[in-house]
Scaffold this active site. Structure first.
Site, mmCIF file in Angstrom:
data_model
loop_
_atom_site.group_PDB
_atom_site.id
_atom_site.type_symbol
_atom_site.label_atom_id
_atom_site.label_comp_id
_atom_site.label_asym_id
_atom_site.label_seq_id
_atom_site.Cartn_x
_atom_site.Cartn_y
_atom_site.Cartn_z
ATOM 1 N N GLU A 26 0.849 -1.190 0.000
ATOM 2 C CA GLU A 26 0.000 0.000 0.000
ATOM 3 C C GLU A 26 0.887 1.243 0.000
ATOM 4 O O GLU A 26 1.963 1.247 0.628
ATOM 5 C CB GLU A 26 -0.905 -0.007 1.237
ATOM 6 C CG GLU A 26 -1.768 1.254 1.326
ATOM 7 C CD GLU A 26 -2.922 1.161 2.324
ATOM 8 O OE1 GLU A 26 -3.038 0.128 3.018
ATOM 9 O OE2 GLU A 26 -3.698 2.129 2.391
ATOM 10 N N ASN A 71 -6.750 1.596 2.504
ATOM 11 C CA ASN A 71 -7.520 2.828 2.680
ATOM 12 C C ASN A 71 -7.042 3.920 1.715
ATOM 13 O O ASN A 71 -7.827 4.755 1.280
ATOM 14 C CB ASN A 71 -7.395 3.320 4.129
ATOM 15 C CG ASN A 71 -8.000 2.330 5.109
ATOM 16 O OD1 ASN A 71 -8.829 1.518 4.734
ATOM 17 N ND2 ASN A 71 -7.572 2.384 6.356
ATOM 18 N N ASN A 171 -11.938 -1.018 -1.567
ATOM 19 C CA ASN A 171 -11.341 -1.514 -0.331
ATOM 20 C C ASN A 171 -12.237 -1.187 0.860
ATOM 21 O O ASN A 171 -12.655 -0.037 1.026
ATOM 22 C CB ASN A 171 -9.979 -0.835 -0.105
ATOM 23 C CG ASN A 171 -9.348 -1.244 1.211
ATOM 24 O OD1 ASN A 171 -8.955 -2.394 1.390
ATOM 25 N ND2 ASN A 171 -9.270 -0.328 2.164
ATOM 26 N N GLU A 172 -12.527 -2.178 1.676
ATOM 27 C CA GLU A 172 -13.242 -2.011 2.963
ATOM 28 C C GLU A 172 -14.342 -0.957 2.873
ATOM 29 O O GLU A 172 -14.372 -0.003 3.672
ATOM 30 C CB GLU A 172 -12.236 -1.662 4.073
ATOM 31 C CG GLU A 172 -11.253 -2.784 4.320
ATOM 32 C CD GLU A 172 -10.363 -2.611 5.555
ATOM 33 O OE1 GLU A 172 -10.313 -1.508 6.123
ATOM 34 O OE2 GLU A 172 -9.725 -3.614 5.946
ATOM 35 N N GLU A 291 -6.353 -9.333 3.314
ATOM 36 C CA GLU A 291 -5.576 -8.671 4.371
ATOM 37 C C GLU A 291 -5.648 -9.546 5.608
ATOM 38 O O GLU A 291 -6.743 -9.755 6.151
ATOM 39 C CB GLU A 291 -6.120 -7.274 4.698
ATOM 40 C CG GLU A 291 -5.728 -6.225 3.702
ATOM 41 C CD GLU A 291 -6.128 -4.808 4.104
ATOM 42 O OE1 GLU A 291 -6.003 -4.464 5.303
ATOM 43 O OE2 GLU A 291 -6.566 -4.061 3.213
ATOM 44 N N GLN A 348 1.324 -6.146 5.650
ATOM 45 C CA GLN A 348 1.689 -5.831 4.298
ATOM 46 C C GLN A 348 3.064 -6.444 4.047
ATOM 47 O O GLN A 348 3.464 -7.320 4.805
ATOM 48 C CB GLN A 348 1.682 -4.320 4.126
ATOM 49 C CG GLN A 348 0.262 -3.736 4.354
ATOM 50 C CD GLN A 348 0.156 -2.240 4.064
ATOM 51 O OE1 GLN A 348 1.112 -1.608 3.633
ATOM 52 N NE2 GLN A 348 -1.011 -1.673 4.309
HETATM 53 O O1 AHR Z 1 -3.223 -2.686 6.098
HETATM 54 C C1 AHR Z 1 -3.513 -1.510 6.793
HETATM 55 C C2 AHR Z 1 -4.944 -1.035 6.579
HETATM 56 O O2 AHR Z 1 -5.807 -1.941 7.198
HETATM 57 C C3 AHR Z 1 -5.431 -0.975 5.163
HETATM 58 O O3 AHR Z 1 -5.137 0.233 4.547
HETATM 59 C C4 AHR Z 1 -6.910 -1.124 5.312
HETATM 60 O O4 AHR Z 1 -7.493 -1.741 4.197
HETATM 61 C C5 AHR Z 1 -7.078 -1.914 6.591
HETATM 62 O O5 AHR Z 1 -7.987 -1.324 7.440
#
Ligand code: AHR
Length: 499
Positions: A26, A71, A171-172, A291, A348
């Site tokens: 990210e 995010n 995403n989310e 994730e 990550q």
């Molecule tokens: O991986 C860190 C964050 O965790 C990511 O940006 C988000 O998708 C999740 O809440």
């Protein structure tokens, strides 16, 4: 304690999709800038990417990388990251309150991923982004030529299409923290239309729909049902995200948290199949656990970081030995569910809740969790076999009947190997482990690798690697029976050669 595992070719769960060993990059914290990319570093290649980091990523063996967020994605315009670097805008990243320089964009990242032998799972912005933005990026990346966007890609130096196969739709989108958060109905409709356009451009791509951000979301389960109801026709996978921590310093409960992952996977599978039945569809939706990891050590530092910096040191969890044990249990859980989980991404890759850490102008080094991930990615290829295990269990604060042994066997016919991964969750007792193997001709023990005997809070750092696997001799092979001693609190990899 005794444990018996029965292994047979007939106990097949599934062929393991190699994308289950994916990770995630990210644009946040020091993952891209000062992580994979640091043009002033002594090992930097002509593009500015660190060679020492590339080597570690290649060693980790990550076949898929989800990119560019997270995010961050929900406020990102991919077109900021193409074309001459000097023309690229500096932007506010509202998700993490940082400055994005756009020095690294789509071309640089995909070409870096190709170098480390990874495919890219490209995510499209469905926070501030439109269905047309989603269409445009697929055309830019995958269309051979003769259109404005495909010709622009060529002008930017890439003649052949990137051929991105796996794409994520946002995403989310259920999270109140998300830029452009949506209701399940609104997101489901948007994702369906974005997916439709993307597949009209390239019908060979596969799409991941956003599921819940965790099992703890108040909308968990109803979210999955609604978004799948809206978008079933256009998508191939639904995503799951989950992070774990040992905030209460309760080891037996912490090591049992992989049972939550199992519950999450089984629940989402059931919902996907309910919608399949409701729609009388013959298509099965698979799972993308895109994730997952341990995330809790860095909460306070992250909270106290000054806003609007480039590459601030956020989410820099330093992992200890107990985290490596849980990561081992989580990897085994993914394998146990490999009939439905086809994609998974350790979140990550570098510096941000990551197996690899870097020092600016300095070293790159391996966290404790690097090792179980690397070993499962290296040796967990082939067919996952149902773990038929007899072992005692315990109750913890949040979980009932937690087996002391978490384990699975994988049959790799191509490499002629049978591999057993196992975690002994007991703090005090070794396990006398016996694997009774039928229908597979085991000829020798290749290795018995173990991580054990460390202090539970031991960490690795840039100057000292304290936690790593070592070879154990506590193993015998007797016809079709393998016996081994699994030390208390241990991560174990038994590799057997087969005829
Ligand atoms: O991986 C860190 C964050 O965790 C990511 O940006 C988000 O998708 C999740 O809440």
């Amino acid at each position: 304690m005794e444990a018996k595992m029965r292994i047979s070719r007939d106990y097949r769960i599934s062929e393991i999709d190699k994308r289950i060993y994916g990770s995630f990059v990210e644009h946040m914290g020091r993952c891209v800038y000062e992580g994979i990319y640091e043009p002033q570093h002594e090992t930097a290649d002509p593009q500015g990417f660190r060679d020492d980091v590339k080597e570690l990523v290649a060693e980790l063996n990550v076949p898929l990388l989800r990119y560019p967020g997270g995010n961050f994605l929900s406020g990102y315009n991919w077109e900021d990251g193409i074309g001459p670097r000097e023309n690229r805008p500096r932007r506010l990243d509202l998700a993490w309150k940082t400055i994005e320089t756009n020095e690294v964009g789509l071309h640089e990242f995909i070409e870096w991923a190709e170098e480390v032998n990874s495919e890219v799972n490209m995510a499209v912005n469905l926070g501030t982004g439109t269905i047309d933005d989603a269409r445009r990026i697929v055309e830019y990346c995958n269309f051979p030529g003769g259109t404005e966007l495909s010709e622009l890609r060529k002008q930017h130096g890439r003649e052949k299409p990137f051929g991105i196969k796996t794409w994520s739709l946002g995403n989310e989108m259920d999270g109140p923290w998300q830029i452009g958060q949506k209701t399940a109905e609104d997101y489901g409709k948007l994702a369906a239309q974005a997916g439709k356009l993307m597949k009209l451009v390239d019908d060979s791509i596969e799409l991941v729909l956003c599921g819940s951000s965790s099992t703890e979301m108040p909308t968990f389960a109803s979210w999955e049902a609604e978004v799948l109801d809206q978008a079933y026709e256009y998508v191939d996978y639904i995503s799951l995200h989950r992070y774990y921590g040992n905030q209460e310093n309760d080891l037996s409960n912490y090591l049992a948290k992989s049972l939550d992952m199992d519950f999450f996977i089984k629940s989402v599978t059931a919902i996907a199949d309910y919608i399949k039945a409701k729609k009388k569809s013959d298509k099965t939706i698979h799972l993308s656990f895109d994730e997952w990891n341990v995330w809790y050590h860095s909460h306070e530092e992250t909270h106290n970081t000054e806003p609007w910096q480039v590459a601030p040191p956020i989410l820099q969890d330093i992992y200890n030995f107990e985290d490596a044990l849980l990561v081992g249990c989580l990897l085994i859980t993914l394998l146990k569910n490999s009939d439905r989980v086809k994609i998974a991404c350790l979140a990550q890759l570098v510096n941000v809740i990551a197996p690899i850490m870097t020092e600016k102008d300095g070293r790159a080094w391996k966290q404790t969790i690097f090792y179980p991930f690397q070993q499962v990615s290296d040796f967990g290829r082939g067919i996952a076999l149902t773990p038929n295990v007899h072992v005692a269990s315990y109750d913890s604060k949040d979980f009932k009947e937690v087996p002391y042994l978490e384990s699975i066997a994988v049959l790799n016919e191509e490499q002629q190997e049978l591999v057993i991964f196992a975690v002994n969750r007991s703090e005090s007792e070794a396990i006398n482990f016996e694997a009774l193997i039928s229908e597979i001709d085991v000829t020798s023990v290749i290795e018995f690798s173990q991580m054990s005997g460390f202090g539970i809070k031991d960490i690795n750092d840039k100057d000292c690697e304290r936690v790593y696997p070592t070879q154990s001799q506590a193993i015998t092979l007797d016809d079709d029976k393998v016996s081994a001693t699994l030390e208390p609190l241990s991560w174990n990899v038994i590799r057997l050669s087969i005829a």
